[in-house]
Scaffold this motif. Structure first.
Motif, PDB file in Angstrom:
ATOM      1  N   ALA A 185       0.632  -1.165   0.178  1.00  0.00           N
ATOM      2  CA  ALA A 185      -0.002   0.250  -0.059  1.00  0.00           C
ATOM      3  C   ALA A 185       0.905   1.354  -0.141  1.00  0.00           C
ATOM      4  N   LEU A 186       1.600   1.093   1.154  1.00  0.00           N
ATOM      5  CA  LEU A 186       2.877   2.520   0.694  1.00  0.00           C
ATOM      6  C   LEU A 186       3.484   2.668  -0.558  1.00  0.00           C
ATOM      7  N   ALA A 187       3.619   1.425  -1.567  1.00  0.00           N
ATOM      8  CA  ALA A 187       4.220   1.636  -2.437  1.00  0.00           C
ATOM      9  C   ALA A 187       3.885   1.950  -4.052  1.00  0.00           C
ATOM     10  N   GLU A 188       2.109   2.341  -3.063  1.00  0.00           N
ATOM     11  CA  GLU A 188       1.602   2.830  -4.169  1.00  0.00           C
ATOM     12  C   GLU A 188       0.950   4.421  -3.891  1.00  0.00           C
ATOM     13  N   SER A 236      -0.584   6.015   2.477  1.00  0.00           N
ATOM     14  CA  SER A 236      -0.223   6.984   3.760  1.00  0.00           C
ATOM     15  C   SER A 236      -1.212   5.709   4.825  1.00  0.00           C
ATOM     16  N   ILE A 237      -0.272   5.037   5.763  1.00  0.00           N
ATOM     17  CA  ILE A 237      -1.013   4.033   6.080  1.00  0.00           C
ATOM     18  C   ILE A 237      -0.460   4.212   8.161  1.00  0.00           C
ATOM     19  N   ASN A 238      -1.814   4.199   8.607  1.00  0.00           N
ATOM     20  CA  ASN A 238      -1.911   3.643  10.177  1.00  0.00           C
ATOM     21  C   ASN A 238      -1.786   2.092  10.568  1.00  0.00           C
ATOM     22  N   VAL A 239      -0.652   1.883  10.319  1.00  0.00           N
ATOM     23  CA  VAL A 239       0.056   0.264  11.538  1.00  0.00           C
ATOM     24  C   VAL A 239      -0.796  -0.147  12.523  1.00  0.00           C
ATOM     25  N   THR A 240      -2.091  -0.652  12.707  1.00  0.00           N
ATOM     26  CA  THR A 240      -2.494  -0.588  13.877  1.00  0.00           C
ATOM     27  C   THR A 240      -2.008  -1.768  15.072  1.00  0.00           C
ATOM     28  N   LEU A 241      -2.699  -2.396  15.833  1.00  0.00           N
ATOM     29  CA  LEU A 241      -2.559  -4.082  16.451  1.00  0.00           C
ATOM     30  C   LEU A 241      -1.186  -4.410  16.498  1.00  0.00           C
ATOM     31  N   GLY A 275       8.083   5.941  -8.159  1.00  0.00           N
ATOM     32  CA  GLY A 275       8.311   7.985  -9.235  1.00  0.00           C
ATOM     33  C   GLY A 275       6.969   8.132  -8.118  1.00  0.00           C
ATOM     34  N   HIS A 276       6.805   7.593  -6.631  1.00  0.00           N
ATOM     35  CA  HIS A 276       5.894   8.362  -6.025  1.00  0.00           C
ATOM     36  C   HIS A 276       7.216   9.422  -5.078  1.00  0.00           C
ATOM     37  N   ASP A 277       6.320  11.232  -4.625  1.00  0.00           N
ATOM     38  CA  ASP A 277       7.347  11.726  -3.777  1.00  0.00           C
ATOM     39  C   ASP A 277       7.092  10.886  -2.556  1.00  0.00           C
ATOM     40  N   LEU A 278       8.530  10.973  -1.813  1.00  0.00           N
ATOM     41  CA  LEU A 278       7.937  10.678  -0.437  1.00  0.00           C
ATOM     42  C   LEU A 278       7.338  11.722   0.218  1.00  0.00           C
ATOM     43  N   LYS A 279       7.789  12.687  -0.212  1.00  0.00           N
ATOM     44  CA  LYS A 279       7.494  14.031   0.498  1.00  0.00           C
ATOM     45  C   LYS A 279       6.229  13.788   1.720  1.00  0.00           C
ATOM     46  N   GLY A 280       4.949  13.418   0.336  1.00  0.00           N
ATOM     47  CA  GLY A 280       3.642  12.667   0.514  1.00  0.00           C
ATOM     48  C   GLY A 280       3.706  11.775   1.166  1.00  0.00           C
ATOM     49  N   ILE A 281       4.578  10.613   1.604  1.00  0.00           N
ATOM     50  CA  ILE A 281       3.512   9.213   2.209  1.00  0.00           C
ATOM     51  C   ILE A 281       3.854   9.809   3.740  1.00  0.00           C
ATOM     52  N   HIS A 282       2.679   8.865   4.658  1.00  0.00           N
ATOM     53  CA  HIS A 282       2.400   9.754   6.177  1.00  0.00           C
ATOM     54  C   HIS A 282       2.298   8.532   6.431  1.00  0.00           C
ATOM     55  N   SER A 283       3.192   7.823   7.415  1.00  0.00           N
ATOM     56  CA  SER A 283       2.606   6.946   8.559  1.00  0.00           C
ATOM     57  C   SER A 283       2.782   6.633  10.418  1.00  0.00           C
ATOM     58  N   ALA A 285      15.557  11.264   0.521  1.00  0.00           N
ATOM     59  CA  ALA A 285      15.341  10.993  -0.458  1.00  0.00           C
ATOM     60  C   ALA A 285      13.387  12.355  -0.085  1.00  0.00           C
ATOM     61  N   GLY A 286      13.930  12.775   0.511  1.00  0.00           N
ATOM     62  CA  GLY A 286      12.161  13.379   1.485  1.00  0.00           C
ATOM     63  C   GLY A 286      11.162  12.341   2.852  1.00  0.00           C
ATOM     64  N   ALA A 287      11.460  11.711   2.968  1.00  0.00           N
ATOM     65  CA  ALA A 287      10.668  10.778   3.415  1.00  0.00           C
ATOM     66  C   ALA A 287      10.547  11.376   4.916  1.00  0.00           C
ATOM     67  N   ASN A 288       9.355  10.971   5.334  1.00  0.00           N
ATOM     68  CA  ASN A 288       8.930  11.556   6.771  1.00  0.00           C
ATOM     69  C   ASN A 288       8.617  10.183   7.044  1.00  0.00           C
ATOM     70  N   ALA A 289       9.771  10.004   9.383  1.00  0.00           N
ATOM     71  CA  ALA A 289       9.851   9.129   9.542  1.00  0.00           C
ATOM     72  C   ALA A 289       8.450   8.916  10.329  1.00  0.00           C
ATOM     73  N   GLN A 290       8.384   7.677  10.290  1.00  0.00           N
ATOM     74  CA  GLN A 290       6.566   6.645  10.674  1.00  0.00           C
ATOM     75  C   GLN A 290       7.284   7.053  12.196  1.00  0.00           C
ATOM     76  N   ARG A 291       6.347   7.770  13.085  1.00  0.00           N
ATOM     77  CA  ARG A 291       6.391   7.896  14.069  1.00  0.00           C
ATOM     78  C   ARG A 291       4.775   7.304  15.091  1.00  0.00           C
ATOM     79  N   PRO A 292       6.188   6.559  16.228  1.00  0.00           N
ATOM     80  CA  PRO A 292       4.737   5.684  16.907  1.00  0.00           C
ATOM     81  C   PRO A 292       4.038   6.779  17.880  1.00  0.00           C
ATOM     82  N   LEU A 293       3.161   5.895  17.494  1.00  0.00           N
ATOM     83  CA  LEU A 293       1.012   6.093  18.501  1.00  0.00           C
ATOM     84  C   LEU A 293       1.394   5.364  19.346  1.00  0.00           C
ATOM     85  N   TRP A 294       0.972   5.686  19.708  1.00  0.00           N
ATOM     86  CA  TRP A 294       0.608   5.067  21.404  1.00  0.00           C
ATOM     87  C   TRP A 294      -1.193   5.217  21.410  1.00  0.00           C
ATOM     88  N   ALA A 295      -1.039   3.752  21.511  1.00  0.00           N
ATOM     89  CA  ALA A 295      -3.018   3.550  21.246  1.00  0.00           C
ATOM     90  C   ALA A 295      -3.373   3.047  22.882  1.00  0.00           C
TER      91      ALA A 295
END
Length: 371
Positions: A156-159, A162-167, A192-200, A259-269
């Motif tokens: 999905a990220l390759a497409e 933006s993904i919220n990985v859960t559980l 060919g995706h702009d990594l700046k636009g992908i968040h997780s 290359a412009g990627a955003n860090a995948q932030r930890p989320l406390w759920a």
């Protein structure tokens, strides 16, 4: 310190406050807009249980259900329309936050059908469908961190989704999630995706760890075991942050960041406290650190605003201490790997049950609308 001051202090400490709830009523009454304005809320997460509760209470969805019934929509299409409408409208409400934070916050999450948690290909297809259906750049699609979910996260990220990985429950699984994130970004770049636009974000569950471990400690019953009650959840989460710091300092990550990627932030759920013997703010004020999200039920948010003891960073540099907790748990007789297997299995089952309840509720509403 006033209520707003505590939430402002938490936000200034680098914790993004997201609400763990969404409903048509919150949107229509202006409640969610009020939370954004007054309580420093900068995002929303949803899950099957949240939608099951929302659709079973009140008549807020009746008009849309009636319209869908008249159009001949089937059950799955009706559920999709009802849930994506709420998420789309919430995303619009958060658009200013999204713009102001360059896409870091202002996020609204929707989960893939939990019945697909063990099916990689169908999860990928569902993630793509939800991304297109909501059609908002500040959406995050939630995919569970099961064995089958990991390759779906990468795909999905390759497409460019933006993904919220859960559980996520164990640090070992979390390391696999980060690897899946890196792989997804590498493929997205190749596509060919702009990594700046992908968040997780990576949603690490907290209170459920204490619930399961405490149950086992009480069964063991020794003084050594009881001395560890309430220690596992926070220690586990601090270990997760140490793993985040480690892997996001790697050469592999540095190449992606360049290359412009955003860090995948930890989320406390799962930050609502289940045991009344514990402080109702412990999964917030004991887990303060920069560049994380804490997604809270409103009840927890109100408790934080009222009486949380915020003393700055309570996570960084505490990895060794947290590892010591798990050494003691193992010594006391806790099968730690089994705890995480049970929690993941139960997590999937609970969301499947909620989804079934949601389907039953909507079936009743459709039948009523059809007369």
């Amino acid at each position: 310190m006033s209520n707003t001051d505590r939430l402002a202090q938490l936000s200034e400490a680098g914790v993004s406050i997201w609400l763990d709830d969404l409903s048509r009523e919150r949107l229509s009454t202006g409640n969610l807009a009020d939370l954004i304005r007054d309580k420093h809320v900068v995002g929303v997460t949803t899950n099957p249980t949240i939608f099951a509760n929302a659709l079973s209470n009140g008549a807020a969805y009746d008009a849309q259900v009636k319209e869908l019934a008249e159009r001949g929509a089937d059950l799955d299409a009706t559920v999709r329309e009802l849930t994506t409408s709420d998420v789309r409208n919430a995303a619009d409400l958060f658009r200013d936050v999204y713009n102001a934070t360059n896409g870091t916050d202002g996020r609204v999450s929707i989960e893939v059908d939990p019945r697909l948690a063990r099916d990689t290909d169908k999860t990928i297809a569902e993630a793509k469908d939800l991304w297109k259906a909501v059609d908002r750049p500040n959406l995050m699609v939630k995919i569970p961190a099961t064995d089958e979910g990991l390759p779906a996260i990468t795909a999905a990220l390759a497409e460019g989704i933006s993904i919220n990985v859960t559980l996520i429950f164990s640090v070992e699984r979390y390391a696999q999630v980060i690897d899946a994130y890196f792989a997804g970004l590498e493929q997205a770049k190749a596509n060919g995706h702009d990594l700046k636009g992908i968040h997780s974000v990576a949603s690490f569950f907290v209170s459920r760890v204490d619930t399961e471990v405490d149950k086992r400690l009480n069964k063991i019953g020794t003084d050594e075991a009881k001395a560890l009650l309430g220690e596992a959840g926070i220690a586990n989460t601090r270990l997760a942050y140490a793993k985040f710091e480690e892997l996001f300092a790697s050469d592999r990550w540095k190449a992606l960041a360049a290359a412009g990627a955003n860090a995948q932030r930890p989320l406390w759920a799962s930050t609502g406290v289940k045991d009344p013997a514990y402080s109702d703010t412990r999964y917030v004020d004991q887990l303060v650190v920069r560049n994380v999200v804490n997604t809270m039920p409103e009840k927890t948010m109100d408790a934080v605003a009222d009486h949380a003891e915020l003393t700055g960073d309570t996570v960084t540099g505490r990895g060794d201490e947290a590892r010591g907790v798990f050494d003691k748990l193992s010594a006391a007789g806790i099968d730690v790997p089994d705890v995480f297997v049970v929690l993941e299995t139960e997590g999937v089952e609970k969301f499947e049950k909620s989804w079934q309840e949601l389907l039953e509720t909507v079936t009743g509403q459709l039948n009523k609308a059809k007369g």
